[in-house]
Design a protein around this motif. Structure first.
Motif, PDB file in Angstrom:
ATOM      1  N   TYR A 175      -2.861   4.963  -2.918  1.00  0.00           N
ATOM      2  CA  TYR A 175      -3.881   5.943  -2.540  1.00  0.00           C
ATOM      3  C   TYR A 175      -3.653   7.270  -3.243  1.00  0.00           C
ATOM      4  CZ  TYR A 175      -6.264   3.284   1.054  1.00  0.00           C
ATOM      5  OH  TYR A 175      -7.040   2.353   1.706  1.00  0.00           O
ATOM      6  N   SER A 176      -2.419   7.505  -3.642  1.00  0.00           N
ATOM      7  CA  SER A 176      -2.115   8.781  -4.253  1.00  0.00           C
ATOM      8  C   SER A 176      -2.591   8.822  -5.707  1.00  0.00           C
ATOM      9  CB  SER A 176      -0.615   9.040  -4.171  1.00  0.00           C
ATOM     10  OG  SER A 176      -0.356  10.362  -4.509  1.00  0.00           O
ATOM     11  N   ILE A 194     -13.419   1.074  -9.140  1.00  0.00           N
ATOM     12  CA  ILE A 194     -14.102   0.584  -7.948  1.00  0.00           C
ATOM     13  C   ILE A 194     -13.844   1.590  -6.846  1.00  0.00           C
ATOM     14  CG2 ILE A 194     -13.751  -1.051  -6.060  1.00  0.00           C
ATOM     15  CD1 ILE A 194     -14.139  -3.289  -7.819  1.00  0.00           C
ATOM     16  N   GLN A 195     -14.907   2.124  -6.282  1.00  0.00           N
ATOM     17  CA  GLN A 195     -14.764   3.096  -5.177  1.00  0.00           C
ATOM     18  C   GLN A 195     -13.801   4.228  -5.538  1.00  0.00           C
ATOM     19  OE1 GLN A 195     -16.252   2.987  -2.009  1.00  0.00           O
ATOM     20  NE2 GLN A 195     -17.434   1.184  -2.549  1.00  0.00           N
ATOM     21  N   ILE A 214      -1.854  -1.252  -3.821  1.00  0.00           N
ATOM     22  CA  ILE A 214      -2.836  -0.171  -3.758  1.00  0.00           C
ATOM     23  C   ILE A 214      -2.114   1.156  -3.593  1.00  0.00           C
ATOM     24  CG2 ILE A 214      -4.826   0.732  -2.485  1.00  0.00           C
ATOM     25  CD1 ILE A 214      -4.950  -2.312  -1.443  1.00  0.00           C
ATOM     26  N   VAL A 235       0.853  -1.182   0.000  1.00  0.00           N
ATOM     27  CA  VAL A 235       0.000   0.000   0.000  1.00  0.00           C
ATOM     28  C   VAL A 235       0.889   1.231   0.000  1.00  0.00           C
ATOM     29  CG1 VAL A 235      -2.027   1.061   1.042  1.00  0.00           C
ATOM     30  CG2 VAL A 235      -1.391  -1.254   1.654  1.00  0.00           C
ATOM     31  N   PHE A 257       0.628   5.365   0.537  1.00  0.00           N
ATOM     32  CA  PHE A 257      -0.209   6.514   0.901  1.00  0.00           C
ATOM     33  C   PHE A 257       0.403   7.794   0.337  1.00  0.00           C
ATOM     34  CE2 PHE A 257      -0.611   3.278   4.172  1.00  0.00           C
ATOM     35  CZ  PHE A 257      -1.967   3.056   4.130  1.00  0.00           C
ATOM     36  N   ARG A 291      -9.829  -8.172   4.021  1.00  0.00           N
ATOM     37  CA  ARG A 291      -9.745  -6.893   4.724  1.00  0.00           C
ATOM     38  C   ARG A 291     -11.065  -6.513   5.370  1.00  0.00           C
ATOM     39  NH1 ARG A 291      -4.642  -5.417   5.816  1.00  0.00           N
ATOM     40  NH2 ARG A 291      -3.516  -6.703   4.357  1.00  0.00           N
ATOM     41  N   GLY A 292     -12.085  -7.335   5.136  1.00  0.00           N
ATOM     42  CA  GLY A 292     -13.417  -7.016   5.635  1.00  0.00           C
ATOM     43  C   GLY A 292     -13.447  -6.982   7.153  1.00  0.00           C
ATOM     44  N   GLY A 322      -7.890   0.097   9.416  1.00  0.00           N
ATOM     45  CA  GLY A 322      -8.499   1.093   8.534  1.00  0.00           C
ATOM     46  C   GLY A 322      -7.576   1.563   7.431  1.00  0.00           C
ATOM     47  N   ALA A 323      -6.319   1.042   7.441  1.00  0.00           N
ATOM     48  CA  ALA A 323      -5.360   1.494   6.439  1.00  0.00           C
ATOM     49  C   ALA A 323      -5.791   1.114   5.025  1.00  0.00           C
ATOM     50  CB  ALA A 323      -3.983   0.921   6.745  1.00  0.00           C
ATOM     51  N   MET A 324      -6.475  -0.010   4.923  1.00  0.00           N
ATOM     52  CA  MET A 324      -6.887  -0.480   3.596  1.00  0.00           C
ATOM     53  C   MET A 324      -8.390  -0.308   3.433  1.00  0.00           C
ATOM     54  SD  MET A 324      -3.910  -2.156   2.672  1.00  0.00           S
ATOM     55  CE  MET A 324      -3.781  -3.873   2.242  1.00  0.00           C
ATOM     56  N   SER A 325      -8.921   0.794   3.936  1.00  0.00           N
ATOM     57  CA  SER A 325     -10.369   0.955   3.987  1.00  0.00           C
ATOM     58  C   SER A 325     -11.036   0.801   2.625  1.00  0.00           C
ATOM     59  CB  SER A 325     -10.723   2.306   4.599  1.00  0.00           C
ATOM     60  OG  SER A 325     -10.053   3.313   3.882  1.00  0.00           O
ATOM     61  N   VAL A 326     -10.323   1.165   1.568  1.00  0.00           N
ATOM     62  CA  VAL A 326     -10.949   1.068   0.249  1.00  0.00           C
ATOM     63  C   VAL A 326     -11.373  -0.377  -0.046  1.00  0.00           C
ATOM     64  CG1 VAL A 326      -8.713   0.865  -0.903  1.00  0.00           C
ATOM     65  CG2 VAL A 326     -10.686   1.509  -2.228  1.00  0.00           C
ATOM     66  N   LEU A 327     -10.593  -1.328   0.415  1.00  0.00           N
ATOM     67  CA  LEU A 327     -10.930  -2.730   0.162  1.00  0.00           C
ATOM     68  C   LEU A 327     -12.145  -3.151   0.976  1.00  0.00           C
ATOM     69  CD1 LEU A 327      -7.382  -4.361   0.129  1.00  0.00           C
ATOM     70  CD2 LEU A 327      -8.761  -3.598  -1.800  1.00  0.00           C
ATOM     71  N   GLU A 328     -12.213  -2.630   2.198  1.00  0.00           N
ATOM     72  CA  GLU A 328     -13.346  -3.000   3.048  1.00  0.00           C
ATOM     73  C   GLU A 328     -14.649  -2.455   2.491  1.00  0.00           C
ATOM     74  OE1 GLU A 328     -12.065  -1.384   6.776  1.00  0.00           O
ATOM     75  OE2 GLU A 328     -10.261  -2.622   6.724  1.00  0.00           O
ATOM     76  N   GLU A 329     -14.536  -1.341   1.773  1.00  0.00           N
ATOM     77  CA  GLU A 329     -15.754  -0.696   1.282  1.00  0.00           C
ATOM     78  C   GLU A 329     -16.244  -1.238  -0.057  1.00  0.00           C
ATOM     79  OE1 GLU A 329     -14.445   3.329   1.378  1.00  0.00           O
ATOM     80  OE2 GLU A 329     -14.442   3.347   3.569  1.00  0.00           O
ATOM     81  N   ILE A 330     -15.478  -2.116  -0.667  1.00  0.00           N
ATOM     82  CA  ILE A 330     -15.912  -2.675  -1.953  1.00  0.00           C
ATOM     83  C   ILE A 330     -17.216  -3.447  -1.749  1.00  0.00           C
ATOM     84  CG2 ILE A 330     -15.371  -4.382  -3.732  1.00  0.00           C
ATOM     85  CD1 ILE A 330     -12.438  -3.699  -3.421  1.00  0.00           C
ATOM     86  N   THR A 331     -18.208  -3.160  -2.580  1.00  0.00           N
ATOM     87  CA  THR A 331     -19.466  -3.886  -2.463  1.00  0.00           C
ATOM     88  C   THR A 331     -19.562  -4.917  -3.586  1.00  0.00           C
ATOM     89  OG1 THR A 331     -20.601  -2.342  -3.913  1.00  0.00           O
ATOM     90  CG2 THR A 331     -20.624  -1.831  -1.554  1.00  0.00           C
ATOM     91  N   LEU A 373      -9.994  -9.875  -1.864  1.00  0.00           N
ATOM     92  CA  LEU A 373      -9.430  -8.637  -1.305  1.00  0.00           C
ATOM     93  C   LEU A 373     -10.371  -8.070  -0.256  1.00  0.00           C
ATOM     94  CD1 LEU A 373      -7.981  -6.662  -4.365  1.00  0.00           C
ATOM     95  CD2 LEU A 373      -6.738  -7.650  -2.457  1.00  0.00           C
ATOM     96  N   LYS A 374     -11.651  -8.075  -0.592  1.00  0.00           N
ATOM     97  CA  LYS A 374     -12.667  -7.547   0.318  1.00  0.00           C
ATOM     98  C   LYS A 374     -12.743  -8.412   1.580  1.00  0.00           C
ATOM     99  CE  LYS A 374     -17.697  -7.130   0.286  1.00  0.00           C
ATOM    100  NZ  LYS A 374     -18.005  -5.999   1.153  1.00  0.00           N
TER     101      LYS A 374
END
Lengths: 160, 197
Positions: free
Chosen positions: B6-7, B67-68, B4, A7, A9, B195-196, A141-150, B191-192
């Motif tokens: 973020y930037s 995605i997102q 991933i 990851v 940032f 990290r879920g 929460g560092a990889m929050s984007v992955l957790e939010e994938i629906t 992935l989800k």
């Protein structure tokens, strides 16, 4: 899954880019880029418009992996440095902290000695940045984007 | 192992096409390359021998959409199928996010399929992965050829775990994108999940 995801940032991305830019200037190089060991391009600095950086990243990582394979056969931990000399361009490849690959492309306006010297300094700086990245990525929460994938997101990818 | 950023808001994943020699791994990639919009793909690289056998790997970078708010990019790799290139195969599995096993449906290639599948399991284990736990799909390729085994016969040998499976004719593209979509979906689901909360 084996290994951790990589990851990056914004804060560290800016630092990595700054190291690349500075190295390119101080080493008088054409291009500097950083690749992770799986072939993903992390950062590129310099005259990259005419370069296929994605392919370069993948091939460099392949090259480093193959050289690592040779090292293993010779009971060496790794060959951290590689240098390829061409007619016009040369390429210097350095493994940094056993995790990323620092690549410098240069021509006759620079020299192997200068590149080596500058790469050594840049490697130390990069090591610090990647150490802090590893710490940061561990935080919740560092990889929050992955957790939010629906599920819908995933479906939508293929409906275009 | 996804990457991933973020930037630049990108998610990158690595998918490896595995299978015995001449089963059609490169043909799968070539079909995808030939049938994808120019802005969604990079250059396809083939490190092949003079006789067009894959020597180290083929590589194709592909964009799939967002995605997102993150661009998703897949790096597709093939491995050399020939038995004696095992050292290269191992290297290419490093950091893999999903595997497609391309089986050759021809009856006389059954042994080669099984050998390659065993080799996949072994090489994954060497890298710390368990084939039963990573995103994984099977493609029964070459369904357009004569002398092929029925899928009902292939399944118990090549897909006992019941992962998503597809019939393929990579030369004309049948099943190629269905296979790719299935593995991409599984990679994102994993992935989800991993990290879920």
């Amino acid at each position: 899954m084996a290994g951790a995801d990589t990851v990056i940032f914004e804060e560290e991305f800016a630092k990595i880019n700054a190291v690349c830019d500075r190295l390119r200037g101080e080493a008088n190089a054409l291009v500097v880029f950083i690749v992770d060991k799986n072939g993903q391009l992390i950062s590129a600095s310099g005259e990259t418009e005419h370069l296929d950086t994605t392919s370069l990243a993948s091939l460099t990582a392949g090259n480093v992996a193959a050289t690592g394979g040779i090292a293993k056969l010779l009971k060496e931990k790794e060959f951290a440095t590689q240098f390829h000399e061409g007619e016009k361009a040369n390429i210097h490849i350095q493994i940094v902290g056993q995790r990323v690959i620092l690549v410098v492309i240069f021509d006759t306006r620079s020299s192997l000695g200068l590149v080596r010297l500058r790469v050594r300094k840049a490697s130390e700086e990069l090591n610090k940045v990647f150490d802090s990245l590893v710490e940061k990525a561990k935080k919740p929460g560092a990889m929050s984007v992955l957790e939010e994938i629906t599920d819908e997101d995933i479906e939508n990818l293929f409906n275009e | 192992m996804s990457f991933i950023n973020y930037s630049s808001r990108e998610i990158n994943c690595k998918i490896v096409y595995y299978g015995p020699g001449l089963c059609g791994k490169t043909t799968n990639l070539k079909y995808i390359f030939g049938n994808t919009a120019p802005d969604a793909k990079g250059k396809m690289i083939s490190l092949a021998t003079e006789t067009d056998r894959t020597l180290f790997f083929d590589f194709l970078p592909l964009s799939l959409g967002e995605i997102q708010g993150f661009r998703t990019r897949f790096h597709l790799y093939t491995v050399p199928g020939q038995v004696f290139y095992n050292a290269s195969r191992k290297l290419i599995l490093k950091g893999v996010d999903g595997v497609v096993f391309v089986a050759d449906s021809q009856i006389d290639r059954m042994e080669a399929n099984i050998e390659s599948l065993d080799n996949l399991r072994e090489n994954l284990a060497d890298q710390g992965y368990d084939l039963d736990r990573i995103p994984y799909v099977v493609q029964y390729n070459k369904r357009d050829l004569p002398e092929i085994a029925p899928v009902e016969e292939l399944r118990p040998l090549l897909n006992p775990g019941g992962v998503p499976e597809f019939e393929g004719e990579a030369t004309n593209g049948r099943g190629v994108f269905a296979t790719l979509k299935a593995i991409a979906k599984l990679v994102f689901m994993e992935l989800k999940r991993s990290r879920g909360t």
